[in-house]
Motif scaffolding. Structure first.
Motif, PDB file in Angstrom:
ATOM      1  N   PHE A 170      30.017  44.761  45.796  1.00 26.19           N
ATOM      2  CA  PHE A 170      31.248  45.570  45.918  1.00 26.19           C
ATOM      3  C   PHE A 170      31.569  45.819  47.386  1.00 26.19           C
ATOM      4  O   PHE A 170      32.716  45.649  47.825  1.00 26.19           O
ATOM      5  N   TYR A 174      25.105  45.404  42.364  1.00 25.07           N
ATOM      6  CA  TYR A 174      26.520  45.726  42.146  1.00 25.07           C
ATOM      7  C   TYR A 174      27.157  46.269  43.421  1.00 25.07           C
ATOM      8  O   TYR A 174      28.200  45.774  43.874  1.00 25.07           O
ATOM      9  N   ASN A 224      25.682  41.623  37.681  1.00 29.48           N
ATOM     10  CA  ASN A 224      25.943  42.774  38.534  1.00 29.48           C
ATOM     11  C   ASN A 224      26.721  42.393  39.789  1.00 29.48           C
ATOM     12  O   ASN A 224      27.634  43.115  40.217  1.00 29.48           O
ATOM     13  N   ASN A 273      30.321  41.567  38.770  1.00 26.48           N
ATOM     14  CA  ASN A 273      31.082  42.791  38.460  1.00 26.48           C
ATOM     15  C   ASN A 273      31.426  43.570  39.720  1.00 26.48           C
ATOM     16  O   ASN A 273      32.507  44.160  39.824  1.00 26.48           O
ATOM     17  N   GLY A 274      30.505  43.584  40.702  1.00 27.13           N
ATOM     18  CA  GLY A 274      30.806  44.250  41.959  1.00 27.13           C
ATOM     19  C   GLY A 274      31.958  43.585  42.687  1.00 27.13           C
ATOM     20  O   GLY A 274      32.851  44.262  43.231  1.00 27.13           O
ATOM     21  N   TYR A 275      31.956  42.250  42.693  1.00 28.00           N
ATOM     22  CA  TYR A 275      33.058  41.469  43.295  1.00 28.00           C
ATOM     23  C   TYR A 275      34.375  41.752  42.576  1.00 28.00           C
ATOM     24  O   TYR A 275      35.397  42.075  43.212  1.00 28.00           O
ATOM     25  N   LYS A 276      34.353  41.662  41.272  1.00 24.75           N
ATOM     26  CA  LYS A 276      35.583  41.817  40.497  1.00 24.75           C
ATOM     27  C   LYS A 276      36.150  43.229  40.623  1.00 24.75           C
ATOM     28  O   LYS A 276      37.368  43.414  40.804  1.00 24.75           O
ATOM     29  N   ASP A 277      35.279  44.249  40.548  1.00 25.71           N
ATOM     30  CA  ASP A 277      35.744  45.632  40.627  1.00 25.71           C
ATOM     31  C   ASP A 277      36.319  45.954  42.002  1.00 25.71           C
ATOM     32  O   ASP A 277      37.261  46.746  42.126  1.00 25.71           O
ATOM     33  N   ALA A 278      35.767  45.345  43.052  1.00 27.38           N
ATOM     34  CA  ALA A 278      36.311  45.572  44.395  1.00 27.38           C
ATOM     35  C   ALA A 278      37.727  45.028  44.501  1.00 27.38           C
ATOM     36  O   ALA A 278      38.599  45.659  45.121  1.00 27.38           O
ATOM     37  N   LEU A 293      39.911  44.712  41.985  1.00 24.40           N
ATOM     38  CA  LEU A 293      40.799  45.535  41.177  1.00 24.40           C
ATOM     39  C   LEU A 293      41.037  46.894  41.827  1.00 24.40           C
ATOM     40  O   LEU A 293      42.169  47.413  41.801  1.00 24.40           O
ATOM     41  N   LYS A 294      39.999  47.477  42.411  1.00 22.53           N
ATOM     42  CA  LYS A 294      40.153  48.784  43.049  1.00 22.53           C
ATOM     43  C   LYS A 294      41.102  48.715  44.239  1.00 22.53           C
ATOM     44  O   LYS A 294      41.793  49.689  44.561  1.00 22.53           O
ATOM     45  N   THR A 315      34.731  44.349  49.476  1.00 23.36           N
ATOM     46  CA  THR A 315      35.622  45.342  50.082  1.00 23.36           C
ATOM     47  C   THR A 315      35.803  45.080  51.572  1.00 23.36           C
ATOM     48  O   THR A 315      36.923  45.199  52.112  1.00 23.36           O
TER      49      THR A 315
END
Length: 333
Positions: A167, A163, A195, A198-203, A205-206, A171
């Protein structure tokens, strides 16, 4: 075999021949003995049979099942396993599943029959059922997963921080000015695929960027990357960067976009995940997430030997995470 012979009132030699399906024993007798053996979970000790007339003492052997021998990452993990096992007087027996569930099941049974002291495994891509792993654990065989873990059984495992690796890579792409970052990943039945996605997607969105489904593809080989990458530039929302689940796929992207006349990284940035030898053999050299495969192998072997020798109880689930790091090279700005 003595127990079977006593229960069925036959000689040990008759049991031995029947289990080997010898025609010297009647079909009816063979079936009776074989059924009894199956009902009582009898399996022949292949190693002991080979050493029966030998002065050589049986060896401490660890079974290792990997998806593909040709992959740099799995080869580096195997190196770590062998080094750690050898330092403790163990030998390693290696087999590859070829990414096939059925072969994985047969290998588990074969290792069990060979009476290995424990098994280290990374599950195949198409494994959906996990009963073959559970049978090993129910029989008291120490089991340790690495990289691709099975969520269907509760067993010790060693993974990298997939993850955070994804991420941090995404980033970095954002921080260097990329805004339309495509993602090439594997089927979501694998935990590493979930994982990393999700790390790609959350980066995204953040950092205030929208997640765009049209920029994601199921693609985890160089061959597939070369087939589909040109299509990514057909629409209005074309990517200015790619994050790939492994280096093989990333190099396929690199080859394709250069063939299309695009400049890397000026027009398109690319990041992989592995840091294998090919990452420094391409032009430009590949930015990627280093997985530290040798350390993963060492940790997996250390846990298994702990289970075998009793320093880690069999009923204790050991979970270890190996940290990744982003290696910056020429395919990103």
């Amino acid at each position: 075999m003595k127990d079977i012979a006593r229960e069925l009132g036959v000689s040990v030699a008759t049991v031995s021949r029947a289990l080997k399906d010898s025609p010297r024993i009647s079909l009816e007798q063979r079936q009776k003995i074989q059924q009894y053996a199956q009902d009582h979970n009898f399996t022949p000790n292949v190693l002991a049979e080979g050493l029966r007339h030998s002065r050589v003492q049986p060896l401490k052997i660890i079974g290792v099942i990997i998806p593909e021998l040709v992959h740099y990452y799995f080869a580096s993990i195997l190196k770590g396993i062998e080094e750690e096992a050898g330092a403790h007087g163990y030998h390693v027996m290696v087999a590859q599943s070829g990414e096939h569930y059925e072969r994985e099941v047969r290998l588990c049974q074969s290792f069990y029959e060979s009476k290995v002291c424990g098994i280290i495994v990374s599950q195949a891509k198409d494994t959906q059922r996990h009963d073959h792993f559970q049978r090993l654990m129910d029989a008291g065989v120490p089991l340790v997963f690495f990289d691709r873990i099975s969520t269907g059984v509760t067993a010790s495992r060693v993974v990298v921080d997939d993850y955070m690796g994804a991420f941090n890579a995404t980033t970095h792409l954002i921080n260097t000015g990329c805004r339309r970052i495509a993602y090439y990943g594997s089927q979501m039945n694998l935990e590493i695929a979930k994982n990393r996605f999700n790390g790609y997607k959350d980066a995204l969105l953040k950092n205030g960027l929208p997640f765009r489904q049209e920029l994601t593809r199921i693609c985890d080989t160089r061959q597939d990357a070369e087939m589909i990458t040109t299509d990514m530039f057909d629409g209005d929302t074309y990517p200015d960067a790619f994050f790939a689940i492994n280096d093989d796929t990333a190099i396929g992207i690199l080859y394709t976009v250069k063939r299309m006349g695009l400049r890397v990284p000026e027009d398109v940035s690319i990041c992989g995940f592995t840091n294998d030898d090919r990452a420094t053999s391409c032009d430009p050299m590949l930015t990627t997430v280093e997985q530290r495969g040798v350390q993963v192998g060492e940790e997996a072997a250390d846990i298994l030997i702990g289970h075998v020798e009793g320093t880690i109880p069999l009923n204790h689930v050991e979970r270890r995470i190996v940290r990744t790091r982003l290696i910056l090279r020429g395919t990103t700005r």
